[in-house]
Design an enzyme around this catalytic site. Structure first.
Site, PDB file in Angstrom:
ATOM      1  N   GLU A 277       0.804  -1.224   0.000  1.00  0.00           N
ATOM      2  CA  GLU A 277       0.000   0.000   0.000  1.00  0.00           C
ATOM      3  C   GLU A 277       0.840   1.280   0.000  1.00  0.00           C
ATOM      4  OE1 GLU A 277      -3.118  -0.071   2.901  1.00  0.00           O
ATOM      5  OE2 GLU A 277      -3.943  -1.940   2.158  1.00  0.00           O
TER       6      GLU A 277
ATOM      7  N   GLU B 296      -5.117  -8.919   0.908  1.00  0.00           N
ATOM      8  CA  GLU B 296      -5.815  -8.558   2.151  1.00  0.00           C
ATOM      9  C   GLU B 296      -7.289  -8.374   1.864  1.00  0.00           C
ATOM     10  OE1 GLU B 296      -4.404  -5.150   4.383  1.00  0.00           O
ATOM     11  OE2 GLU B 296      -2.317  -5.713   3.977  1.00  0.00           O
TER      12      GLU B 296
END
Ligand code: FCB
Length: 494
Positions: free
Chosen positions: A166, A372
């Site tokens: 991220e 995720e």
């Protein structure tokens, strides 16, 4: 009820990251990270929580692998703490730090669990931050060295790698919004950090190839590499043009800004223009975009929610806010539950960036990993149910034995089931999704929320460190074991 079966060899996993679970921050020569420092600044993290102890995984990793076995996982995604390997970010490696991950990897493999290793999940060595951290181009080169060292030391056993996790969150929440470490509020710094995180990714992929990792068979096959990007589904808050524009701006600055350099070798034009309007531009040098767009094997997607975007000039910097349409389900953090968005995002990436033959990587093709997906809900730990009075002569009747403590987290189970259904749908559409890692294996340090919200399949008592598999975890173990799930698509949440 219908049964949805997944392809053979589908990877069923759970994910964690180093700072969120390990604890032992001052042990075996680990250096300080930017999160150690950030947590110590008053008011940064709810309740003043820190990752000092977290889930004490650094000491309890054997028990945690046993939990993974009980969950029937065949893969586990974790991150390596850079400051354990290079305490000041560079220079001499720390043998004891490396030894921890060697033990972990060996034990995972012995348990039949395939590691998926993330190199950077936000815990930058503090010593590098003192020299500008990600705003300094040199950090990307230090990352290359760190990555190469791990490829060399763990590459004989680990065949699945992710460079950075991220980069949007690390760059923007960390440098523009002041919400994550290092806590800056400086748009220029954020843009520099974003570029250097992407460059770090590209340099690590280059090191991977220099070491021939994709050529020779290691672990279970030729090693594969990619990164994990957070991409939301998007909708405009209304049909007004301003909201449509705000939605496109959000998608451009949050998602395209990272996907496009990696998969197409360029920054999105609209994003460049918008940043230019703010007086900033990414510090791109000649070879950067070629490095950043080196072929990857794994596109890791972290998917949680939909962003319904409303134009709102009162919002700092970006001028939009995220809403939840009335009546829509939300998690404890107020994130909209929108499972079909997982399918939408996968299709968007494929159709926008991978559909043309020119976009295909030189060798092989890109696999999608759902690196995720999960939800925070207010879990209630039910105490141990007392056993009915024992009858001295007879053994207890089935179902009357003493029952352990339990967490009936129906909402988390339904959340995961609904998202898995859309993973299945994506696979039916020909999107090559090869694995799913639930966030998270266990409750842990949730960044600025500290320990106040729980994402785990396993409940952690942070006083005693006792672990209790939640109902969602038991259900997930059956999904993993059977390589598929039974759901009624009509009754899925969202
Ligand atoms: C993601 C992070 C992960 C975790 C989840 C809830 O943005 O990668 O560490 O905090 O959100």
């Amino acid at each position: 009820m219908s049964e949805f079966r997944f392809p053979a060899r589908f990877l069923w996993g759970a994910a964690t990251s180093a700072y969120q679970i390990e604890g032992a921050v001052a042990e075996d020569g680990r250096g300080e990270s930017i999160w150690d420092r950030f947590c110590r600044e008053p008011g940064r993290v709810d309740n003043g929580d820190t990752g000092d102890i977290a889930c004490d995984h650094y000491h309890r990793w054997r028990d945690d692998i046993e939990l993974m076995r009980r969950l029937e996982l065949n893969s586990y995604r974790f991150s390596v703490a850079w400051p354990r390997i290079f305490p000041i970010g560079k220079g001499q490696p720390n043998k004891a730090g490396l030894a921890f991950y060697e033990r972990l990897v060996d034990a995972l493999l012995a348990a039949g669990i395939r590691p998926l290793v993330t190199l950077y999940h936000w815990d930058l060595p503090a010593a590098l931050q003192e020299r500008g951290g990600w705003t300094n181009r040199d950090t990307a080169y230090r990352f290359r060295d760190y990555a190469a060292f791990l490829f060399e030391r763990l590459g004989d056993r680990v065949d699945l790698w992710l460079t950075v996790n991220e980069p949007y969150v690390a760059a923007v929440l960390g440098h523009a919004l002041g919400m994550h470490a290092p806590g800056l509020k400086d748009l220029n710094a954020a843009l520099r950090a974003a570029h250097h995180l992407l460059l770090a990714h590209g340099l690590a992929v280059e090191a991977f190839d220099d070491l021939g990792m994709r050529k020779t068979s290691r672990g279970q096959g030729p090693a594969r590499i990619g990164l994990a990007l957070d991409i939301h589904a998007y909708a405009p808050a209304s049909d007004r043009e301003a909201d449509w524009e705000a939605m496109e701006r959000a998608r451009t600055l949050e998602a395209r800004w990272f996907v496009e350099p990696v998969l197409a070798g360029r920054y999105p034009q609209e994003g460049l223009e918008w940043y230019k309007g703010q007086g900033v531009e990414p510090p791109v040098k000649d070879e950067d975009m070629a490095l950043i767009s080196r072929p990857i094997d794994i596109f890791g997607l972290n998917y949680y929610r939909r962003h319904t975007v409303a134009h709102d000039p009162s919002q700092p910097i970006f001028g939009y806010r995220v809403e939840v349409p009335p009546g829509r389900p939300v998690t404890e953090l107020g994130w909209e539950v929108y499972p079909q968005g997982l399918h939408e995002v996968l299709a968007w990436v494929r159709d926008t960036y991978l559909a043309s033959p020119a976009a295909q990587p030189a060798e092989g093709s890109i696999a999608f990993f759902i690196t995720e997906n999960g939800a925070a809900y207010p879990d209630v730990l039910e105490p141990e149910a007392a056993a009915p009075k024992a009858d001295a002569d007879r053994p207890p009747a089935p179902g009357t034995q003493k029952r352990g403590p339990r967490v009936r987290d129906v909402e988390r189970r339904d959340y995961i089931a609904a998202h898995l259904y859309y993973v299945w749908r994506a696979i039916q559409d020909g999107i090559p999704v090869e694995g799913y890692w639930a966030w998270s294996l266990m409750d842990n340090f949730e960044w600025t929320r500290g320990y106040s919200c729980r994402f785990g399949l396993v409940y952690v008592n942070f006083t005693t460190q006792e672990r209790i598999i939640k109902d969602s975890g038991r259900w997930y173990s059956a999904v993993c074991g059977e390589n598929g799930l039974e759901v009624d698509p009509e009754r899925l949440v969202g």
